[in-house]
Design an enzyme around this catalytic site. Structure first.
Site, mmCIF file in Angstrom:
data_model
loop_
_atom_site.group_PDB
_atom_site.id
_atom_site.type_symbol
_atom_site.label_atom_id
_atom_site.label_comp_id
_atom_site.label_asym_id
_atom_site.label_seq_id
_atom_site.Cartn_x
_atom_site.Cartn_y
_atom_site.Cartn_z
ATOM 1 N N ASP A 127 2.884 1.962 -4.947
ATOM 2 C CA ASP A 127 2.919 2.020 -6.425
ATOM 3 C C ASP A 127 3.645 3.269 -6.916
ATOM 4 O O ASP A 127 4.341 3.228 -7.928
ATOM 5 C CB ASP A 127 1.518 1.882 -7.042
ATOM 6 C CG ASP A 127 0.492 2.886 -6.567
ATOM 7 O OD1 ASP A 127 0.755 3.636 -5.598
ATOM 8 O OD2 ASP A 127 -0.607 2.932 -7.172
ATOM 9 N N GLY A 141 -12.510 2.738 -1.072
ATOM 10 C CA GLY A 141 -11.151 2.260 -1.353
ATOM 11 C C GLY A 141 -11.126 1.114 -2.338
ATOM 12 O O GLY A 141 -10.173 0.342 -2.383
ATOM 13 N N GLY A 162 -15.987 5.613 -2.603
ATOM 14 C CA GLY A 162 -15.315 6.107 -1.396
ATOM 15 C C GLY A 162 -14.957 5.000 -0.424
ATOM 16 O O GLY A 162 -14.652 5.259 0.737
ATOM 17 N N SER A 196 -11.597 1.696 -5.642
ATOM 18 C CA SER A 196 -11.196 2.306 -6.917
ATOM 19 C C SER A 196 -12.301 2.398 -7.951
ATOM 20 O O SER A 196 -12.128 2.021 -9.108
ATOM 21 C CB SER A 196 -10.037 1.534 -7.525
ATOM 22 O OG SER A 196 -8.946 1.664 -6.712
ATOM 23 N N ASP A 218 -4.334 1.070 -9.372
ATOM 24 C CA ASP A 218 -5.785 0.888 -9.516
ATOM 25 C C ASP A 218 -6.181 0.677 -10.974
ATOM 26 O O ASP A 218 -6.929 -0.233 -11.312
ATOM 27 C CB ASP A 218 -6.538 2.120 -8.973
ATOM 28 C CG ASP A 218 -6.194 2.402 -7.525
ATOM 29 O OD1 ASP A 218 -5.554 1.548 -6.892
ATOM 30 O OD2 ASP A 218 -6.553 3.488 -7.035
ATOM 31 N N GLU A 249 0.845 -1.202 0.000
ATOM 32 C CA GLU A 249 0.000 0.000 0.000
ATOM 33 C C GLU A 249 0.876 1.246 0.000
ATOM 34 O O GLU A 249 1.894 1.299 0.698
ATOM 35 C CB GLU A 249 -0.907 -0.052 1.229
ATOM 36 C CG GLU A 249 -2.309 0.427 0.992
ATOM 37 C CD GLU A 249 -3.073 -0.358 -0.054
ATOM 38 O OE1 GLU A 249 -2.991 -0.002 -1.248
ATOM 39 O OE2 GLU A 249 -3.764 -1.319 0.324
ATOM 40 N N SER A 281 -13.184 5.110 -9.176
ATOM 41 C CA SER A 281 -12.778 6.114 -10.181
ATOM 42 C C SER A 281 -11.905 5.484 -11.268
ATOM 43 O O SER A 281 -12.063 5.793 -12.452
ATOM 44 C CB SER A 281 -12.072 7.303 -9.526
ATOM 45 O OG SER A 281 -10.909 6.889 -8.856
#
Ligand code: GLA
Length: 386
Positions: free
Chosen positions: A39, A126, A124, A128, A173, A36, A130
Site C-alpha cells: 500500500d 495483524g 497485535g 488492524s 487498513d 502485503e 488500531s
C-alpha cells in the site's frame, strides 16, 4: 457475536454516564487476501472488512472536556480540547489523541464528548485493531457533531493519526475498515484511492486465520525501516530508468538489471515489491474466474517473498506456512498484515476445517508451547452507525 458486544458497551455507557448513548458505532478489523507491504509502495491491495469489531457509544459532554473509557482495559482518560494535543505514555490513548489532533488540525470544529468502547478484534494479531479504533472514533465524532467528512477522508485522517503515533503506515487498513462490504473484497489502487469490489467467493475453500499468538515487538521500527529501504530502491530505479515514476512502472527485469547498484537488502525489498504488485493483479483475476487453486499458489509465493526477501516473518509463522504447504487440505497460506507475528491466512478445503485445526493446534503447541487460535473469516460491512 456482536450483539453481546453492543449490549455490554451500551450498558457500561449507561452505568458510567447515567443516560443512553446518542450514537453507537461499529468499526471493523480487516483481512488482506494479497498485496502485503504494497500500500505504501504504489501497488494494489485486496483487503476486506471482517465481523470482528470495536463498538463505541458516544454522547456530547456539553463541555470542552472529553472522557473516554476502554472497557476491556479497565482504563480511562480525559482530554481537554482547548489544550494542545500531546503524545502520552499510555499508548492506546494516543490513537484517540491522534484522531482529535487530526480533526482539529484539519479545521473540524467539535465540542467535548463522552465515549465508551469495547472490542472483539484481537490486538497485535495483524487484524488492524488500531485502524478500527481511529476510524470508528472519527466516524463517531463526525456523526455526533454533524461534521461532513467523506469516507475516503475518514480513512486518510485515521492514517495520519497512526503516523502521529509513530507508524508510517500505508492506507490499506483504514480504507478497508471504512469501505468494507459484506462478502466483497476491495481492490484498492493505493496511488489514486480508486477502488472496486469483487465477489469474495472462494468456492470449495474456507478462509481461516491461524493466530500465532506472537506479538510484533519489532513491528514499528522494522516497518518504518522497510519504507525507507523501498524509497531508496525506488530512487535508484528512477535514476536509471527515467520512465519509471512509481514501482508499478518497473518490470522485474529492470530490477534484476540493477542488482549491482543496490545493497543486497534494498535489492531484495524492491524485488519483492515489484513481484507482489504483479501477483495482486493475477490473484484478483484468479478470484474472479473461480480459480482458487491459482490464488492459493500466489499466497504461498507471497509468503516466500515476505519471509525471504522482505524479511518480515518469524519462525512461528514460517513453520505454519511450511506445514500448510505439505497439507493436502490447504491450498494457500501466508502471513497476513505487517508481519513479525500475528496471523496467517489460509485457504482450507471445505469439510476438512476441523481436521486441519486440530492437527495444527497440536503441532504448534508441541513445537512452541503456544496455543494457536483460529478465526473463521466472515467478510462484513465497514464502519457503521447503528
Ligand atoms: C500494516 C500497515 C498497512 C500495511 C500492512 C502490510 O497493517 O498498517 O498500511 O502496510 O501492514 O501490508
Amino acid at each position: 457475536m456482536n450483539d453481546i458486544l453492543i449490549q455490554n458497551t451500551t450498558a457500561f455507557f449507561e452505568k458510567s454516564f447515567g443516560s443512553a448513548p446518542e450514537k453507537t458505532v461499529l468499526s471493523p478489523g480487516r483481512i488482506n487476501i494479497i498485496g502485503e507491504h504494497i500500500d505504501y509502495n504504489d501497488g494494489y491491495v485486496l483487503p476486506a472488512a471482517i465481523d470482528k469489531v470495536i463498538c463505541f457509544a458516544f454522547e456530547k459532554s456539553n463541555s470542552k472536556t472529553s472522557k473516554i473509557i476502554a472497557i476491556d482495559l479497565n482504563e480511562e482518560f480525559e482530554i481537554d480540547l482547548t489544550q494542545e494535543v500531546k503524545l502520552s505514555d499510555v499508548v492506546w490513548t494516543n490513537y484517540i489523541r491522534g484522531v482529535i489532533k487530526q480533526l482539529q488540525d484539519n479545521g473540524f470544529s467539535f465540542e467535548g464528548f463522552n465515549c465508551v468502547f469495547s472490542s472483539n478484534i484481537p490486538v497485535g494479531s495483524g487484524l488492524s485493531s488500531s485502524a478500527a479504533l481511529e476510524c470508528g472514533m472519527i466516524f463517531g465524532i463526525a456523526s455526533l457533531f454533524d461534521l461532513k467528512i467523506e469516507k475516503k477522508d475518514i480513512s486518510l485522517l485515521g492514517q495520519k493519526a497512526e503516523h502521529w503515533v509513530g507508524i508510517n503506515c500505508g492506507i490499506m487498513d483504514q480504507f478497508s475498515s471504512v469501505h468494507g462490504l459484506e462478502n466483497k473484497v476491495i481492490k484498492l489502487d493505493c496511488n489514486t484511492l480508486d477502488f472496486e469490489y469483487h465477489n469474495a467467493d472462494f468456492k470449495n475453500y474456507s478462509l481461516i486465520l491461524f493466530d500465532s499468538n506472537v506479538k510484533h515487538s519489532l513491528f514499528t521500527s522494522e516497518y518504518n525501516t522497510r519504507r525507507i529501504e523501498c524509497e531508496e530502491g525506488l530512487s535508484i530505479l528512477k535514476n536509471h530508468f527515467p520512465e519509471i515514476k512509481t514501482f508499478r512502472d518497473a518490470s522485474e527485469e529492470q530490477v534484476l538489471n540493477l542488482k549491482d547498484k543496490m545493497s543486497p537488502k534494498v535489492f531484495s525489498r524492491v524485488h519483492f515489491v515489484v513481484k507482489e504488485i504483479n501477483r495482486v493483479t493475477k490473484a484478483c483475476a484468479a478470484l474472479d474466474n473461480g480459480n482458487i487453486e491459482l490464488l492459493g499458489e500466489l499466497l504461498f509465493e507471497t509468503h516466500y517473498g515476505l519471509s525471504q526477501e522482505y524479511e518480515v516473518s518469524c519462525e512461528e509463522l514460517d513453520m505454519l506456512v511450511d506445514t500448510s504447504k505439505t497439507d493436502e487440505n490447504i491450498i494457500g497460506s501466508r502471513l497476513m498484515g505487517g508481519g513479525f507475528g500475528g496471523c496467517t491466512i489460509n485457504l482450507v478445503k471445505k469439510g476438512h476445517e476441523n481436521e486441519v485445526k486440530s492437527k495444527f493446534s497440536k503441532l504448534y503447541l508441541d513445537t512452541f508451547g503456544i496455543e494457536l487460535k483460529f478465526y473463521d473469516v466472515k467478510i462484513s460491512n465497514g464502519t457503521t452507525l447503528l
